[in-house]
Design a protein around this motif. Structure first.
Motif, mmCIF file in Angstrom:
data_model
loop_
_atom_site.group_PDB
_atom_site.id
_atom_site.type_symbol
_atom_site.label_atom_id
_atom_site.label_comp_id
_atom_site.label_asym_id
_atom_site.label_seq_id
_atom_site.Cartn_x
_atom_site.Cartn_y
_atom_site.Cartn_z
ATOM 1 N N ILE A 183 0.963 -1.197 0.024
ATOM 2 C CA ILE A 183 0.019 -0.035 0.081
ATOM 3 C C ILE A 183 0.979 1.159 -0.134
ATOM 4 C CG2 ILE A 183 -1.864 1.288 1.329
ATOM 5 C CD1 ILE A 183 -2.415 -1.432 2.822
ATOM 6 N N PRO A 184 0.899 2.053 -0.856
ATOM 7 C CA PRO A 184 1.633 3.329 -0.927
ATOM 8 C C PRO A 184 1.039 4.165 -0.167
ATOM 9 C CG PRO A 184 0.754 2.462 -3.211
ATOM 10 C CD PRO A 184 0.086 2.046 -2.298
ATOM 11 N N SER A 185 2.064 4.450 1.078
ATOM 12 C CA SER A 185 1.626 5.467 2.203
ATOM 13 C C SER A 185 2.359 6.527 2.453
ATOM 14 C CB SER A 185 1.204 4.642 3.373
ATOM 15 O OG SER A 185 2.485 4.096 4.150
ATOM 16 N N THR A 186 2.237 7.666 2.838
ATOM 17 C CA THR A 186 3.113 8.901 3.033
ATOM 18 C C THR A 186 2.524 9.280 4.597
ATOM 19 O OG1 THR A 186 3.246 9.492 0.815
ATOM 20 C CG2 THR A 186 4.101 10.923 2.377
ATOM 21 N N GLY A 187 3.604 9.533 5.462
ATOM 22 C CA GLY A 187 3.142 9.935 6.438
ATOM 23 C C GLY A 187 3.625 11.566 6.613
ATOM 24 N N LEU A 188 3.065 12.494 7.311
ATOM 25 C CA LEU A 188 3.415 13.810 7.604
ATOM 26 C C LEU A 188 3.494 14.252 8.833
ATOM 27 C CD1 LEU A 188 1.387 15.505 4.529
ATOM 28 C CD2 LEU A 188 3.753 14.782 4.501
ATOM 29 N N ARG A 189 4.765 14.792 9.321
ATOM 30 C CA ARG A 189 4.817 15.238 10.889
ATOM 31 C C ARG A 189 4.481 16.708 10.696
ATOM 32 N NH1 ARG A 189 10.487 11.632 12.139
ATOM 33 N NH2 ARG A 189 9.442 9.880 12.691
ATOM 34 N N PHE A 190 3.290 17.221 11.232
ATOM 35 C CA PHE A 190 3.097 18.357 11.161
ATOM 36 C C PHE A 190 3.789 19.166 12.258
ATOM 37 C CE2 PHE A 190 -0.858 16.369 9.266
ATOM 38 C CZ PHE A 190 -0.724 17.241 8.138
ATOM 39 N N PHE A 191 4.293 20.457 11.848
ATOM 40 C CA PHE A 191 4.686 21.300 12.959
ATOM 41 C C PHE A 191 3.771 22.521 13.213
ATOM 42 C CE2 PHE A 191 8.380 18.641 12.019
ATOM 43 C CZ PHE A 191 9.196 18.743 12.996
ATOM 44 N N THR A 192 3.448 22.600 14.494
ATOM 45 C CA THR A 192 2.525 23.885 14.800
ATOM 46 C C THR A 192 1.710 24.404 13.937
ATOM 47 O OG1 THR A 192 4.352 23.939 16.719
ATOM 48 C CG2 THR A 192 2.735 25.520 16.671
ATOM 49 N N VAL A 193 0.688 24.117 13.641
ATOM 50 C CA VAL A 193 -0.072 24.880 12.479
ATOM 51 C C VAL A 193 -1.166 25.714 12.973
ATOM 52 C CG1 VAL A 193 -1.556 24.156 10.518
ATOM 53 C CG2 VAL A 193 0.005 22.397 11.431
ATOM 54 N N TYR A 194 -1.061 27.028 12.470
ATOM 55 C CA TYR A 194 -1.945 27.957 12.879
ATOM 56 C C TYR A 194 -2.705 28.500 11.795
ATOM 57 C CZ TYR A 194 1.429 31.681 11.195
ATOM 58 O OH TYR A 194 1.980 32.300 10.319
ATOM 59 N N GLY A 195 -3.613 29.441 12.309
ATOM 60 C CA GLY A 195 -4.334 30.233 11.121
ATOM 61 C C GLY A 195 -5.888 30.449 11.568
ATOM 62 N N PRO A 196 -6.622 30.929 10.765
ATOM 63 C CA PRO A 196 -8.131 31.297 11.074
ATOM 64 C C PRO A 196 -8.838 29.920 11.162
ATOM 65 C CG PRO A 196 -7.254 32.752 8.963
ATOM 66 C CD PRO A 196 -6.193 31.622 9.490
#
Length: 353
Positions: A183-196
């Motif tokens: 299964i093609p899979s991609t993980g994304l390690r998010f860093f402190t997302v902000y906004g409206p």
């Protein structure tokens, strides 16, 4: 019309991703969210209203439900046969994982396992199945690593919160399923997302809520924290780039699949001092007329020690994402906080919520 399943579709990142995909379509986007009350549900409802206003040439199906409900997930995959799955549904927050651990096991472990199993069985009976699974991890997996910037090559075996442990578990589970079932899979390690319309449990949002009530805000580690703040539009741009390029399926020398698996940091790669961040936030709240121009900020600020489960710095090495996808965040901190302050005034003050 390609079918895309977005879990956590009423969430901060999920809803903004749906809106951006609508601009690119036509797609049939199937969104699922349990609409829990971990934070103000009216914000989630507002996000869904924005989605409804912007469907355009696309098709939108929203399902209120929990990814930990295995029968429901199986039904969704059977009925809609998504070719792309973006799993953003999760119980978020470091501190809440200390007081309510069960919510993290249910959503982040059991729920993610249901998604993986559904992806696995999407190939049954010779079907084409899921082309690409993209899932949310977190910068929290780096724990108290001293080496910065954080790289996906770093060892991350020492989580300091249950939340971080569940996110690291997601990466391991996805790798196993990629290896076993190709299964093609991609993980994304998010860093402190902000906004409206962001999450009220995030510092910038919580600070604003307290300041407007005249309460004192606590700045942890005596103001010596640094965060790799990343504006929501930049995050969504990165996700969409990743969606379009799944890891390639290859067979190894042993005749078995080489896991079509990838893992990236997605952040701003420019950590900001929390005190500087708070100063800019204050200025933008005054500019947007959320706070009065003579607001005594110093009287409402308190420097306190670090909290359990927190880390002094987050700093993303995003060179791999830039190399493979041309990802480069472009929103500066003041611009991002200005947009948040303007939204806050419109939603809470003008909207009388």
């Amino acid at each position: 019309m390609k079918n895309i399943l977005v879990t956590g579709a009423a969430g901060f990142i999920g809803s903004n991703l749906v809106l951006e995909l609508f601009k690119e379509g036509p797609y049939h986007i199937i969104g699922i969210d349990n609409m829990n009350d971990y934070y103000d549900v009216s914000i989630k409802e507002w996000r869904l209203e924005e989605i409804e206003k912007n469907i355009k040439k696309n098709k939108w199906t929203f399902i209120k439900g929990n990814i930990a409900d295995k029968t429901l997930i199986e039904k969704i995959f059977e009925e809609y046969k998504p070719s792309i799955v973006v799993n953003l549904a999760a119980q978020a927050g470091v501190r809440y994982s200390i007081t309510n651990p069960d919510a993290y096991i249910e959503s982040n472990i059991i729920g993610f396992n249901n998604i993986l199993e559904a992806c696995r069985h999407s190939y049954d009976d010779g079907n084409n199945g899921v082309e690409h699974l993209i899932y949310a991890s977190s910068s929290s997996v780096y724990g108290s690593n001293k080496k910065v910037p954080y790289s996906t090559d770093d060892k991350v075996d020492n989580p300091i919160s249950l939340y971080a442990a569940t996110k690291k578990s997601n990466e391991l589970m996805a790798h196993a399923y990629s290896k076993l079932y190709n299964i093609p899979s991609t993980g994304l390690r998010f860093f402190t997302v902000y906004g409206p319309a962001g999450r009220p449990d995030m510092a910038y949002f919580g600070f604003t809520n307290k300041l407007i009530k005249g309460e004192t805000i606590e700045i942890f580690n005596y103001g010596n924290c640094k965060r790799d703040f990343t504006y929501i539009d930049d995050i969504v741009d990165g996700i969409i780039r990743v969606i379009k390029k799944a890891p390639e399926k290859k067979i190894g020398g042993d005749g078995l699949p080489i896991p079509p698996y990838a893992l990236y940091n997605i952040g701003n790669s420019k950590p900001e001092n929390l005190l500087d961040f708070v100063s800019i936030l204050q200025e933008e709240l005054i500019r947007a007329e959320v706070l009065p121009s003579d607001y005594d900020f110093e009287a409402h600020k308190k420097l306190v020690p670090m909290q359990a489960g927190d880390v002094p710095i987050t700093y993303a090495d995003t060179s791999a994402l830039e190399r493979d996808f041309g990802f480069k965040p472009s929103t500066d901190l003041r611009t991002g906080l200005r947009k948040f302050a303007e939204w806050y005034k419109e939603f809470y003050i003008d909207g009388k919520r």
